[in-house]
Design an enzyme around this catalytic site. Structure first.
Site, short mmCIF file in Angstrom:
data_model
loop_
_atom_site.label_atom_id
_atom_site.label_comp_id
_atom_site.label_asym_id
_atom_site.label_seq_id
_atom_site.Cartn_x
_atom_site.Cartn_y
_atom_site.Cartn_z
N LYS A 274 0.84 -1.20 0.00
CA LYS A 274 0.00 0.00 0.00
C LYS A 274 0.88 1.25 0.00
O LYS A 274 2.08 1.19 0.29
CB LYS A 274 -0.92 0.01 1.21
CG LYS A 274 -0.21 0.17 2.55
CD LYS A 274 -1.19 0.27 3.69
CE LYS A 274 -0.45 0.50 5.01
NZ LYS A 274 -1.36 0.87 6.09
N TYR B 253 14.60 31.49 4.02
CA TYR B 253 13.40 32.14 4.54
C TYR B 253 13.46 32.32 6.06
O TYR B 253 13.86 31.40 6.79
CB TYR B 253 12.17 31.29 4.25
CG TYR B 253 11.75 31.24 2.80
CD1 TYR B 253 11.60 32.40 2.05
CD2 TYR B 253 11.46 30.03 2.20
CE1 TYR B 253 11.19 32.36 0.74
CE2 TYR B 253 11.04 29.97 0.87
CZ TYR B 253 10.91 31.14 0.15
OH TYR B 253 10.51 31.09 -1.15
C1 PLP Z 1 -3.93 -3.86 8.63
C2 PLP Z 1 -2.46 -3.82 8.43
N1 PLP Z 1 -1.78 -4.97 8.36
C3 PLP Z 1 -0.45 -5.00 8.17
C4 PLP Z 1 0.28 -3.83 8.07
C5 PLP Z 1 1.76 -3.90 7.90
O1 PLP Z 1 2.43 -3.39 9.03
P1 PLP Z 1 3.99 -3.33 9.10
O2 PLP Z 1 4.40 -2.32 8.07
O3 PLP Z 1 4.30 -2.87 10.47
O4 PLP Z 1 4.52 -4.68 8.76
C6 PLP Z 1 -0.39 -2.60 8.14
C7 PLP Z 1 0.36 -1.36 8.05
O5 PLP Z 1 -0.04 -0.28 8.34
C8 PLP Z 1 -1.80 -2.60 8.32
O6 PLP Z 1 -2.48 -1.45 8.39
#
Ligand code: PLP
Length: 392
Positions: free
Chosen positions: A44, A279
């Site tokens: 993601k 700035y």
């Molecule tokens: C529902 C869910 N599962 C897994 C993960 C993966 O977590 P990590 O990056 O700590 O492995 C996330 C990350 O935000 C998540 O929201």
């Protein structure tokens, strides 16, 4: 190497991804998971800044079984690029976007009945069935069905040929921030009681709860699918997770950071003692100084909080940020870096001649976590993947 330099030649700032490091990290996890546990890589948010398609390609090549995304559009991008692996959509899909879930055979994480109603209608229209993952609330109070309402969701699914109960999931609230895991244990107990009774009636149910830290710390929670994000990219979730692994005698992983973020020097000028930089005139030179202008700023993701705080690497040496980080530029002091000049490569994050700036270091400067540092690198910046192990 030559190819990489040629690609970067016309860029103001760019991200380099070490494909061999990603492959290595994938193998580190694959060999720790039982054969029956699916390896889900969380891609993601542009693969935590690493580039979703490039990263997913390498993950799948290394035996990743599932791809996990936040939104439906990310799943559609994966499907359009030809990925056929199961795609779990972990975030909220607005009711008006659920048609993409059905059309592209994505597996949504669901925690409200309205979503089930809409999915059912869309599936009836399309003559399809959707594989649904229910998420139960065990203590994070983010997404999730209260445990006492789970049965009604299962009944709703059971009554519809269009909706198939594929998985049951939860997410930990307090694993990365602590070395005391009592709260996680409570969540585990709640999830186990919910999943045990459901699994009796649905032996094929895919149960999943573990992110990177939980995968590292709770072997018994690998279950049927581990959802690995940050550590696939070679970054420890936190120093507490690292300490917890040491305390528990869990063999620590050899994680290799895959991302470097670079820019180049746009100008070097000598300014007299007593000159203000940038700035707000927040910095004033205390001697005659050589100041380099870098074409990167907060638009590109280089946080304004690094003003007067961060360092970059030039010619293997640390150059401190002087004055404020601007929208597309910042200034660094190269007075102590002999020869620093126009177009010198600058490392914002990563290694140069034995010096290293880790995501965790930038996170510490900013009072945040490594996740945010890499995830907020502007997705429009070019990702250059070097992958010495790629099949030709
Ligand atoms: C529902 C869910 N599962 C897994 C993960 C993966 O977590 P990590 O990056 O700590 O492995 C996330 C990350 O935000 C998540 O929201």
């Amino acid at each position: 190497m030559t190819a990489k330099i040629e690609v970067a030649a016309g860029l103001r700032n760019w991200v380099e991804i070490d494909g061999a490091a990603l492959r290595h990290n994938a193998r580190e996890f694959r060999r720790r998971l039982a054969a029956s546990t699916r390896l889900g890589v969380v891609v993601k948010s542009n693969a935590y800044g690493h580039g979703i398609l490039e990263t997913a390609r390498i993950a799948v090549d290394e035996g990743c079984d599932w791809l996990c995304v936040n939104e439906a559009s990310e799943g559609v991008a994966l499907r359009s690029a030809g990925f056929r692996k199961p795609v779990l959509v972990m975030g909220y899909v607005p009711l008006g976007e659920l048609d993409a879930v059905v059309a592209h055979d994505l597996r949504p994480v669901v925690y409200n009945l309205e979503t089930l109603d809409r999915l059912e209608t869309l599936c009836e229209q399309a003559g399809k069935q959707v594989a649904v993952h229910l998420k139960v609330e065990t203590g994070t109070n983010r997404q999730g069905i209260p445990l006492e309402e789970l049965a009604s969701f299962v009944t709703r699914l059971g009554g519809s040929p269009q909706l198939r109960l594929d998985g049951l999931s939860t997410h930990f609230a307090n694993i990365e921030d602590t070395t005391e895991h009592g709260f996680a244990e409570e969540q585990i107990a709640r999830f186990q009681s919910a999943s045990a009774s459901l699994r009796e009636r649905h032996p094929e149910l895919i149960c999943h709860a573990a992110c990177s830290a939980a995968t590292l710390l709770f072997g018994r929670m690998h279950l049927d699918l581990a959802r690995i994000g940050i550590s696939f990219y070679g970054i420890w979730p936190s120093k507490e997770t690292y300490l917890s692994c040491l305390e528990r005698g869990t063999p620590t992983l050899d994680l290799r950071p895959a991302l470097s973020w670079k820019t180049r020097v746009a100008q070097v000028k000598t300014v007299p003692e007593g000159s203000f930089i940038g700035y707000g005139c927040t910095y004033r030179t205390t001697r005659e100084s050589r100041i380099a202008v870098l074409p990167v700023g907060y638009y590109e993701g280089y946080d304004r909080g690094l003003s007067g705080v961060g360092h970059v690497l030039i010619r293997g040496k640390r150059a401190p940020i002087r004055g404020r980080v601007c929208m597309n530029m910042c200034m660094v002091d190269v007075s102590d870096i002999p020869g620093a000049g126009l177009e010198d490569e600058v490392v914002l994050l990563g290694s140069q001649e034995g010096e290293h700036i880790a995501a965790a270091q930038i996170a510490a400067w900013l009072g945040t976590i490594s996740y945010e540092v890499v995830a907020r690198i502007n997705p429009e910046l070019r990702r250059i993947v070097t992958d010495s192990e790629a099949a030709s």
